[in-house]
Design a protein around this motif. Structure first.
Motif, PDB file in Angstrom:
ATOM      1  N   GLU A  11       0.850  -1.193   0.000  1.00  0.00           N
ATOM      2  CA  GLU A  11       0.000   0.000   0.000  1.00  0.00           C
ATOM      3  C   GLU A  11       0.884   1.241   0.000  1.00  0.00           C
ATOM      4  N   ARG A  39      -3.939   1.541  -3.447  1.00  0.00           N
ATOM      5  CA  ARG A  39      -4.380   0.383  -2.683  1.00  0.00           C
ATOM      6  C   ARG A  39      -3.467  -0.820  -2.895  1.00  0.00           C
ATOM      7  N   GLU A  42      -3.380  -2.971  -6.258  1.00  0.00           N
ATOM      8  CA  GLU A  42      -3.979  -2.160  -7.319  1.00  0.00           C
ATOM      9  C   GLU A  42      -3.030  -2.025  -8.506  1.00  0.00           C
ATOM     10  N   SER A  43      -3.607  -1.829  -9.681  1.00  0.00           N
ATOM     11  CA  SER A  43      -2.833  -1.470 -10.864  1.00  0.00           C
ATOM     12  C   SER A  43      -3.168  -0.020 -11.207  1.00  0.00           C
ATOM     13  N   LEU A  44      -2.167   0.867 -11.058  1.00  0.00           N
ATOM     14  CA  LEU A  44      -2.349   2.292 -11.305  1.00  0.00           C
ATOM     15  C   LEU A  44      -1.494   2.705 -12.488  1.00  0.00           C
ATOM     16  N   THR A 196       1.148  -4.902  -6.229  1.00  0.00           N
ATOM     17  CA  THR A 196       0.776  -3.535  -6.549  1.00  0.00           C
ATOM     18  C   THR A 196       1.614  -3.073  -7.742  1.00  0.00           C
ATOM     19  N   ASP A 212      -6.515  -0.165 -12.951  1.00  0.00           N
ATOM     20  CA  ASP A 212      -7.752   0.010 -12.185  1.00  0.00           C
ATOM     21  C   ASP A 212      -8.114   1.488 -12.111  1.00  0.00           C
ATOM     22  N   ARG A 213      -7.071   2.319 -11.957  1.00  0.00           N
ATOM     23  CA  ARG A 213      -7.263   3.770 -11.942  1.00  0.00           C
ATOM     24  C   ARG A 213      -6.137   4.417 -12.745  1.00  0.00           C
ATOM     25  N   GLU A 229     -11.371   6.361 -12.550  1.00  0.00           N
ATOM     26  CA  GLU A 229     -11.611   4.954 -12.240  1.00  0.00           C
ATOM     27  C   GLU A 229     -11.955   4.208 -13.534  1.00  0.00           C
TER      28      GLU A 229
END
Length: 257
Positions: A11, A39, A42-44, A196, A212-213, A229
């Motif tokens: 995170e 998060r 997560e995939s950012l 992540t 994801d975002r 998003e």
């Protein structure tokens, strides 16, 4: 089944992050008061015009650069330089030409210590298989295509079992067909490894496909970054109305449509 330890979290918290460089004796702001919670798992994707600070932000997250103000926390602990919980994949895989595929993947384990040579080779072999290069364990970088070399770079990063995978335009140098294949591969690996993932890219469609975002960094430093998003199921269909809608939204934001 994931190969990564279940204790990894990954995170990321970014608080009031600012960074400037000096140009002709004057400060040049690159990042200004960036705040973000990423998060676990997560995939950012990070996108923005040239000069918006995408790679600078990634380098700060990696511990390769320091911010002027603000802080980065990983699992609640402040980042103070590079750390074993993070691995970076650059646009060029930077393989060692005198080592085989297997030895290149094991190299990070060998240099970090704490892992026997036998365990390093066994773990490297698992990740070589994960990226589909089991038939090329004994090959040298000069014998690989660009996409295959990048797979080796991904396997090498994953072999150290990081919490966070940082990718700086990892597919930017590949041809269109190889890039699409590697995007599918990255989606599969991200799902299997539960790591992540933070990706810098200029390719808006790639960001929609993988993330994801999406964090959009503005070129104007008095403007706030924007988060979008991507609420699409995987695997993602690039021709679906929802995918096209997200693409149109991003193109409009960048004044490209």
């Amino acid at each position: 089944m994931s190969l990564a330890p279940q204790t990894l979290r990954g995170e990321v918290t970014i608080r009031h992050l600012s960074k400037s460089f000096t140009l002709n004796g004057r400060p040049l702001p690159v990042l200004s008061d960036v705040n973000l919670q990423i998060r676990s798992g997560e995939s950012l994707a990070i996108v923005g015009a040239s000069g918006s600070g995408k790679t600078t932000l990634l380098r700060i997250l990696a511990g390769l650069d320091t911010a002027d103000n603000g802080e980065v926390l990983i699992d609640g602990k402040a980042v103070k330089g590079m750390g074993a919980e993070r691995a970076v994949i650059f646009q060029e895989p930077r393989l060692l030409p005198w080592l085989t595929v297997l030895d290149n993947v094991a190299f990070g384990l060998d240099t970090r210590g704490g892992v026997s040579r036998e365990e390093a080779r066994n773990r490297a072999r698992r990740y070589v298989h994960l990226v589909g290069l089991q038939a090329f364990e004994s090959a040298y970088p000069r014998q690989l295509s660009g996409g295959m070399a990048q797979r080796v770079g991904i396997a090498r990063a994953l072999a150290v079992q990081p919490e966070i995978l940082l990718l700086d335009e990892p597919l930017g140098a590949l041809d269109a067909m190889t890039k699409i294949s590697m995007q599918q591969e990255l989606t599969r690996i991200w799902r299997d490894e539960d790591v992540t993932t933070i990706l810098v890219t200029h390719d808006l469609e790639e960001a929609i496909y993988l993330a994801d975002r999406i964090l959009i960094l503005p070129r104007e430093k008095n403007a706030a970054p924007r988060l979008i998003e991507i609420d699409l199921p995987r695997p993602r269909d690039r021709s679906s109305p929802q995918f096209v809608r997200h693409r149109e939204e991003l193109l409009n934001l960048f004044g490209l449509h």
